[in-house]
Write an enzyme that holds these catalytic residues in place. Structure first.
Site, mmCIF file in Angstrom:
data_model
loop_
_atom_site.group_PDB
_atom_site.id
_atom_site.type_symbol
_atom_site.label_atom_id
_atom_site.label_comp_id
_atom_site.label_asym_id
_atom_site.label_seq_id
_atom_site.Cartn_x
_atom_site.Cartn_y
_atom_site.Cartn_z
ATOM 1 N N ASP A 10 10.226 8.993 -2.049
ATOM 2 C CA ASP A 10 11.323 8.262 -1.292
ATOM 3 C C ASP A 10 12.507 8.633 -2.008
ATOM 4 O OD1 ASP A 10 9.194 7.294 0.060
ATOM 5 O OD2 ASP A 10 9.501 5.127 -0.312
ATOM 6 N N ASP A 132 6.407 0.401 11.311
ATOM 7 C CA ASP A 132 6.305 -0.246 9.779
ATOM 8 C C ASP A 132 6.225 -1.937 10.412
ATOM 9 O OD1 ASP A 132 6.398 1.883 8.710
ATOM 10 O OD2 ASP A 132 8.778 1.674 8.109
#
Length: 244
Positions: A10, A132
């Protein structure tokens, strides 16, 4: 069914970071050379990298094309990447830069008809839909978007059923409550999704701590697992996860 381990990077402001439960104010920094991490993962035997542009996930406008090209040139890793993908032109740019799959998150929730069209245009193997989810007090799985700062009206189960009907192959599903918490993946959720939609290859994401969690995700029917914080913290050895 084959099972794929995806070490994850990330990226925020050029650094490798992890957010705790998607909170941009709760960031842990691991280094400012993402390519070095990718090279390390390739050296350990990984075949794939999950690459996320956190800045773009919140604000739009994917910024990691140079890094994506470097990873493809120097590591040989297949790259699944996203963050800020908002248009067909964005998908084309990522694929042309070497992405094997483009991950679509917020837009997959806010404009599903558009993304379903991309499944047809680019092929289901080139698009990973990222849903998500966070379970509300009533037990319903809701879908936060825009860097997990807003909540969509659509539910996980309702939207996934539509995508499955549209030919979705690759689903990345993160239980936000588990993300970055090292509390173990939500195996019950993944088992249910895999049983309900056997044609969808589910990637477990969020909470993976150790090799046992990777094995549990595979036993639940998942086609892969994304490894983030545990790998960066050294709690999980990538070669052992790959062997699993």
């Amino acid at each position: 069914m084959s099972f794929t381990v995806y070490p994850a990077l990330d990226i925020r402001a050029g650094r490798v970071v992890r957010l705790r439960q998607g909170d941009y104010a709760d960031e842990t920094r691991y280094g400012d050379d993402p390519l070095a991490f990718a090279l390390r993962y390739a050296g350990a035997g990984a075949g794939w990298l999950h690459l996320v542009d956190l800045d773009a996930a919140k604000a739009g406008g994917y910024t990691l094309l140079p890094l994506l090209r470097e990873v493809r040139t120097h590591t040989g890793l297949q790259v699944q990447t996203g963050g800020g993908v908002r248009s067909e032109a964005d998908v084309v740019a990522l694929l042309e830069a070497g992405a094997a799959r483009v991950v679509v998150g917020s837009l997959a929730v806010t404009a599903p008809d558009t993304v379903m069209g991309w499944l047809a245009t680019f092929g289901s193997e080139r698009i990973t839909v990222a849903l998500d989810a966070r379970q509300d007090e009533a037990g319903t799985w809701r879908l936060p978007v825009h860097g997990w700062t807003q909540v969509a009206a659509e539910t996980l189960d309702g939207l996934l059923a539509r995508y499955a009907d549209a030919g979705l192959v690759h689903l990345l599903c993160t239980d936000i409550a588990r993300d970055g918490m090292l509390a173990g993946p939500n195996i019950d959720l993944y088992r249910r999704l895999c049983a309900t939609h056997p044609g969808v290859r589910v990637q477990a994401s969020g909470g993976v701590r150790d090799v046992a969690d990777v094995a549990a995700a595979r036993a639940a029917g998942c086609a892969g697992a994304v490894l983030g914080k545990a790998l960066l913290d050294g709690r999980l050895v990538l070669s052992e996860a790959l062997a699993c």
